[in-house]
Structures are given as structure tokens and as C-alpha cells.
Scaffold this motif. Structure first.
Motif, PDB file in Angstrom:
ATOM      1  N   ARG A  72       0.835  -1.212   0.000  1.00  0.00           N
ATOM      2  CA  ARG A  72       0.000   0.000   0.000  1.00  0.00           C
ATOM      3  C   ARG A  72       0.866   1.257   0.000  1.00  0.00           C
ATOM      4  NH1 ARG A  72      -3.259  -0.073   4.913  1.00  0.00           N
ATOM      5  NH2 ARG A  72      -1.547   1.179   5.741  1.00  0.00           N
ATOM      6  N   GLN A  73       1.918   1.246   0.867  1.00  0.00           N
ATOM      7  CA  GLN A  73       2.830   2.400   0.912  1.00  0.00           C
ATOM      8  C   GLN A  73       3.435   2.677  -0.459  1.00  0.00           C
ATOM      9  OE1 GLN A  73       5.553   0.731   3.885  1.00  0.00           O
ATOM     10  NE2 GLN A  73       5.349   2.616   5.086  1.00  0.00           N
ATOM     11  N   THR A 124       2.415   1.710  -3.376  1.00  0.00           N
ATOM     12  CA  THR A 124       1.389   2.114  -4.349  1.00  0.00           C
ATOM     13  C   THR A 124       1.068   3.595  -4.187  1.00  0.00           C
ATOM     14  OG1 THR A 124       0.487  -0.123  -4.201  1.00  0.00           O
ATOM     15  CG2 THR A 124      -0.926   1.550  -5.211  1.00  0.00           C
ATOM     16  N   GLU A 125       0.911   4.018  -2.932  1.00  0.00           N
ATOM     17  CA  GLU A 125       0.597   5.437  -2.674  1.00  0.00           C
ATOM     18  C   GLU A 125       1.721   6.354  -3.142  1.00  0.00           C
ATOM     19  OE1 GLU A 125      -2.253   4.586   1.227  1.00  0.00           O
ATOM     20  OE2 GLU A 125      -0.264   5.519   1.511  1.00  0.00           O
ATOM     21  N   GLN A 126       2.974   5.891  -2.946  1.00  0.00           N
ATOM     22  CA  GLN A 126       4.129   6.716  -3.317  1.00  0.00           C
ATOM     23  C   GLN A 126       4.510   6.540  -4.781  1.00  0.00           C
ATOM     24  OE1 GLN A 126       5.962   8.535  -0.879  1.00  0.00           O
ATOM     25  NE2 GLN A 126       4.456   7.925   0.669  1.00  0.00           N
ATOM     26  N   LYS A 127       3.798   5.646  -5.477  1.00  0.00           N
ATOM     27  CA  LYS A 127       4.151   5.306  -6.866  1.00  0.00           C
ATOM     28  C   LYS A 127       5.621   4.917  -6.964  1.00  0.00           C
ATOM     29  CE  LYS A 127       0.577   7.896  -9.379  1.00  0.00           C
ATOM     30  NZ  LYS A 127      -0.278   8.146  -8.190  1.00  0.00           N
TER      31      LYS A 127
END
Lengths: 420, 420
Positions: free
Chosen positions: A272-273, A275-278
Motif C-alpha cells: 500500500r505504501q 502504491t501510494e508513493q508510486k
């Protein structure tokens, strides 16, 4: 509310399968404020089922059974329970229609023996099965029949988990709320931590939480390999507020160790981290043998952030794939800070990932030396900020070693992303 | 012999941990010809423990408890059982010496509270703990005290698995053989199979085994993800011969599907085969995400035959590391027979392994198309004899998909080594 759980199945008594129903149902009930006082497993035999249900109804407000509702000759629960309660069985028209529809949708002929699953004891509440054929059944048992005091509820649930789980969550929980409400509100919160052993965690938080415990907070710990859950629970009108205050204290005390709540896994958080930070990650594993990659790829959607992994068991592959130098291996060995550093650097360079994680160590049972005993691990983390190597010591059996080491690697990645 | 098992632990009742003791003990007992008729889990409370033990002694020839023998205030089993049986506790000198020795060897001071673990009820047989502090205790309970009929045995075992397991195997099993012998000889054999679904397996073998069943063979099946155990058991003086005959029939019927006996894992067999042949393997995984490498490296000694693995989730890595061609990906896609073929070929060439296994597929939950739905897998196997690609379809949830696919890949490898 006094609750007993009965799991039926001869394969349980032979130890052929693990009783996951017990944990799942106890956990679900506990999270809703209902604690199971006794769980019993018995074979599929008619006598065992009747005896166990009779005894449980002699003690409990609620008895839940799993299994024995299918169409085969082994499935005796429905029949034996009806006989025990002195209720006759009749065919429920709605259930029969649902069974026929189940087979029609799958373009299969309904075997005759399936019709028995539409038989229900008089007075039963029917819990339709959204993912299979056998409905659940809830029966109110009159006071005085098996114990003095109030009435009891008896709920019969199907065995297959993909039928049992949604039926419990969607139908049994609302029924409990209505028919067996708790005396007072209940709240609970599970905080997942990693990186601190249970005893040190307990030492760190028991003092600061003492005043909440005095106000009725129930504080529990559950240690698994490489992680510890802290469970906060409370009853009463101020339960939610009490838990929220305790949570705030814990988050101040342990700003990094708490990685999530509920049932979230460390790998879920990392994916998730990223993904959020791309951002992206690659892993270079020796002693964990693919477990870090396996854990990350268990998370749906991992392909957006996980580029891949190297499992370089042979030193030749550490050299050819990751660019670990001959001199490094000769001077320091495969299990060394320098090798971990070059593995992480090489992996990151191979594909331009934002992060690279490397592990090299001695899983055992053999291969240890005086200076590098079994359990020795070097863990590398490469990012745009350079490479950091940490030494760990995990002197456990081979599979525990791999689990703990993969946990440390994923946690190092989580903390690096947080800090980044 | 009528046996009941009691597992104590409040964390069980809250569903925080899985009750692995139940499966392990039931399985061990069954393999020795003793079947557990009832298993009960209860909290650590004194009242629950006493009630459960009293009830079990009212029914069973043998009652086994786990847990509650430690040194903390939660550990009430020893004390409550002594009270229930009307026996006083005294300090056992030998046990105290062993406790002191345990701490001396670890160069730690023995906490005072540990001394309670040297307390034993009058008349108990002490089962020294080779891997921890609390000894097990075996007590003969006089006839008539809790049930009419014969005497009962009550055996208290410690909770931690690494203490419980060797104590059971080395001390409890011999005690049972001596004090609660079976009426007649007992034999059993577990055959592990893979590659054939349970229903087809049953169809294939139930007919040919019918005559053995008529002679008293007990035939059971246990399906797990990607594999099915066939369990043969029999009582009586000809039990061993009956099972050997039935085994011979099964091995003729299923010359390839049976991969081992007992508790052996498929990965154990593959590592043993490669070790015996002095051959090596490398894996190239996409959709299994490292699980094949993880399973192989769970086997002690794998490093002699497992060179390493590629987890090429990103297509760019399939190209740069394995040499999958642009045209192949463009024309056929990453999930295709051609890509699986080039992955296996490239992996084998990268390090000169004797075998290379490749998998590429769609694990889901998303990513499926009309022509390649979620669950589609291509599995490549390269060796000196060339490359073979198999198409499989495993339309399961993500983690089951990975498990089944890794099983198919390991089994393809096993069969190739057998054929080679």
C-alpha cells in the motif's frame, strides 16, 4: 452470554485437518464482544453429536455447531439435533427452490440426495446459504428443557469455510445482536506491531496503560513469529472513548512499531505504501529463499510495485546476476555486510527500482561457524539515499528463521518508505 | 481405549491462536492406533479446568491436557488437578536439580517462581522435559472416583510445541504402550499423492481395494491444496500384511501419483531426488512470485541442488534476465506457451543447471481476459532433453492459485527427474 462451540468431523479426531473454524469463530465472536467459554470437537457419529449438543445446551445461552449439514450419509447433525429437541423435520419450500436454482445456474442436474438439505426442524429460523447448498439453522430452545434458567439458542452452520464465513458475518451476527444482545456496548481494537519482542513490549506499555486498565480496559497480547498484536477491549458506554485514548498513548509510545490494525499483514502495508508513493521494489534473497518475494506477491495488486526478485543461493549467481565481486566473496564471505551491500546495490541497478532489499545469512541447520553461527543475517536496503546494512541474529529452526528474517526485511523496507 | 484431549488457554477462546496441538496430538495418537473421541478447549481459569478434567475422567480411559504447567499465575493446571484428585503437592528433588541445571547451562539465575514447576502431585510419574522447564505428569486415577468401571490415566503435558512434541513421542507413547496397550496389533500407512483430484482418486482405487476393505482395511482420504493423502489402517494380527498388499495394489494403480509416505513433502522428495542424482535446478517464476523457490529452500540441504531463482514479475525482467524476446511478448503475451518456454530455456542457460522450471500465469483477482481467464498458467520444464510446456487452469483465490501452481511445477520436476 455463555457460548459453546461444537465442531464435528471425524477427520478432526484423526488429526488429518487443522480446526481453523475454532479460531475463526472464536475470533469473530470475541471481536463482537462475545467470548466462547468452551469448544468441543467430536466425530461425525450420531451418538457423539447428540451427547455434545445435549451437554452444551445444559450450560450455555448459545451453542453453535459447524459441519454435518451436507447431503451424504455422514451428515447427521440436522437429523440428530431435531430428534434431540423433539422437533419434526419438514421440507421448506423456499429452501428447495433455492437448491433447485443453485443447480440450474450451474447447469447441473440436482442429485436427489441434495433435497435432504431443504429439510428443517419445526420452528427453525433458516439462514440461506449464499455460497453453497445447506442452509444454516437457528433454533430457540425452551427454558428448562436442558438446563434450568433462561432459554438457549442453538445455531447449526455448514462446514465449508466459504459458506460458513459469510453466513456468520451477514446472518448470525445480526441475529445475535437482536436475540442475545450484550448488556452494554463493547469495543475492541487490534494493533499490530513488529520489531519489539513481547516481553519488552509489555514492559514498555503496561505502565503507561495502567490508568486505562483501572478504568476497565482489557489489555491483551498475542505473539506470533516476528510480530506481536496488542488487543484493546472495553465494555460500557465509554468503551470507544477509552480505547481511543489508550490507542493515542500507544501510538505516541510506539510511533514506528505499530504497522497496522485489525488483520492487516506487514506485506499489505508495504504494498500500500509503495502504491501510494508510486514507487517500486526489487528483492535479492539468499537465506530467505524467495519468501520475501512470495509474501509481497500474496498481496493483490503487488504487480504495480513489485518488479521482481533474485533468489541467489549459489555464489556464482550472486556474482553474475547482482555483480557481487570476487574479492568481496573471497575477503568477507557470502554472509557478510559487504555482500549484502553489493547484493542490494546490484539488484537496484538491474532494473532501476526505487528500493532494493537484500538478505544473506545462515538458515541452518548446518553451515554455521564460530564467528558466524547459524542464525546470522545481514540485511541490505538500497534506495536513492544509499545503502544501509543491518546485522541480525535469528537462531531459530530453518522455517522460523526464514519467517523472522523476511519480517525484518519487510519492516526495514516499511520504515525506509516511511522515512523517505 | 477411550481418549479425551483438553487444551487450555484463554488465547484459544479469543481466537488469537490456532489450536495446532489438537491436530498434532490427534494425528500422533491415530498413527499409533489410538483415536481421540473428544477434544475440548477451555480458558485458563481454575473452574473451567477442573470442570473439564472432572467430566473427561467421568468418560475416558485416558485424558491428556496441554498447557498450564508454566511458572506464572495463569498456570493453574498442576494445582487444580492435584486438588481435584485429592492429592497433595510436594517438591520433587530430581526435578528441582534439573531446573537448576537448566538455568546453570544457560548462565542465567533461576527465578524463584520457577521452583513451582518442581511440585508434583503424590503418585505422579514424572516425564522430564528435555527442552524446557515444566515436566509432564502422568497420574493413574483409581476406579470409581469419577466413573464406574476401570481406572483412568491422566497425563498433563506442557504447552510449547518444542517441549510437547518430543515429550509425547519419547515418553508418552512408550507409557501408553505399557499401561494402555491396544487389544490387538495396529498398523497404518499414509500415502501422499498429487496430480489427481480426490473424487477421481476415490473412483480409481475404491473398486480395487474393495476386497481389502472387506477384510478389515480402513481406507481414508484427506485432501489438501493440490494433494490428497490416502490412509490405510488395520487392526489385528494380519494388519501389517493387509496394508502391504493394499499398498502394492495402489502402487501398481498409481505408479506416478504417489510421491511419498508419512509426512514427507513434495519439495522434500524433489530435493532428495536431485541430491541422489547429483543434479541441480533453477526456477523462473512469474505468477507464483517466489513460492516455488521458498518451498525448495525450506528443505535442509537444498543449497546442494537449488542454484537459485528468478522472480520476474515485470516483463522487462523476463527480457533482461531470462532473454524472453520482444517479439514473443508482443505476439503471444507474457502468459503464453512461448514465454514459458523462453523463460525455462533462459533460466537454464543462465547458470547451467540440469533442470529449469518456469511458470507464467494470471493469479488474479484482476488481469484475466476472455481467452486467458484468471487461473490460466503455462508451466515450462527445461532439461538436457529439451523444453516441455504444459497449460494448466487453476481458477482459485490468489493464494490457493499460487499453492496449486507451485505444486504442479514441483510435481512436473519430480516426474521429469524420475523419467530422466
Amino acid at each position: 452470554v455463555n457460548i459453546e462451540l461444537i465442531n464435528t468431523g471425524s477427520e478432526l479426531m484423526l488429526g488429518r485437518v487443522l480446526n481453523t473454524h475454532q479460531q475463526w469463530l472464536c475470533r469473530q465472536l470475541a471481536d463482537h464482544g462475545y467470548v466462547v467459554s468452551r469448544q468441543v470437537a467430536i466425530s461425525d457419529s450420531a451418538g457423539d453429536i447428540q451427547a455434545a449438543v445435549r451437554e452444551a445446551l445444559g450450560r450455555a445461552d448459545l451453542v453453535i455447531t459447524t459441519g454435518g449439514l451436507g447431503p451424504t450419509s455422514d451428515d447427521l447433525t440436522r437429523d440428530r439435533v431435531a430428534a434431540l429437541l423433539g422437533r419434526s423435520l419438514h421440507t421448506d419450500a423456499d429452501t428447495l427452490v433455492r437448491l433447485e436454482e443453485f443447480y440450474r445456474q450451474r447447469k447441473r442436474r440436482m442429485p436427489d440426495r441434495v433435497r435432504v438439505q431443504a429439510q428443517v426442524p419445526t420452528g427453525a429460523i433458516i439462514l440461506p446459504n449464499q455460497h453453497g447448498t445447506a442452509p444454516g439453522l437457528a433454533l430457540e430452545v425452551e427454558a428448562g428443557r436442558f438446563r434450568s434458567g433462561g432459554r438457549s439458542w442453538l445455531i447449526l452452520l455448514p462446514g465449508p469455510p466459504r459458506e460458513l464465513h459469510p453466513m456468520f458475518s451477514n446472518q448470525v451476527v445480526p441475529l445475535l445482536r437482536e436475540r442475545l444482545p450484550l448488556d452494554q456496548p463493547y469495543a475492541c481494537l487490534n494493533l499490530r506491531t513488529t520489531g519489539i519482542p513481547e516481553s519488552r513490549l509489555e514492559e514498555a506499555i503496561s505502565g503507561p496503560l495502567e490508568r486505562f486498565v483501572a478504568q476497565g480496559l482489557d489489555l491483551g497480547y498475542c505473539a506470533r513469529v516476528g510480530e506481536v498484536d496488542v488487543r484493546l477491549a472495553a465494555h460500557g458506554t465509554s468503551a470507544g472513548a477509552l480505547i481511543a485514548e489508550a490507542e493515542a498513548v500507544l501510538r505516541r509510545l510506539l510511533p514506528e512499531a505499530i504497522y497496522g490494525t485489525g488483520d492487516v499483514r506487514l506485506e499489505d502495508v508495504v504494498v500500500r505504501q509503495l502504491t501510494e508513493q508510486k514507487q517500486t521494489v526489487i528483492v535479492a534473497e539468499s537465506c530467505t529463499g524467495g519468501l520475501i518475494a512470495h509474501r509481497l506477491t500474496n498481496v493483490p495488486g503487488a504487480s504495480a510495485v513489485f518488479l521482481g526478485g533474485f533468489v541467489t543461493y549459489a555464489n556464482a549467481l550472486k556474482q553474475s546476476l547482482l555483480g557481487v565481486r570476487d574479492e568481496t566473496l573471497a575477503a568477507h564471505g557470502a554472509v557478510s555486510e559487504e555482500t549484502a551491500r553489493e547484493m542490494a546495490t546490484g539488484a537496484r541497478a538491474s532494473c532501476g527500482a526505487d528500493y532494493a532489499v537484500s538478505v544473506t545469512g545462515i538458515a541452518g541447520p548446518s553451515g554455521g561457524t564460530e564467528s558466524k553461527p547459524v542464525g546470522t543475517v545481514f540485511l541490505g536496503l538500497a534506495s536513492v539515499r544509499g545503502v544501509e546494512v543491518t546485522k541480525c541474529f535469528n537462531p531459530f529452526d530453518r522455517e522460523t528463521f526464514k519467517q523472522v528474517t523476511s519480517q525484518q526485511a519487510l519492516d526495514a523496507l516499511r520504515r525506509a518508505i516511511l522515512a523517505g
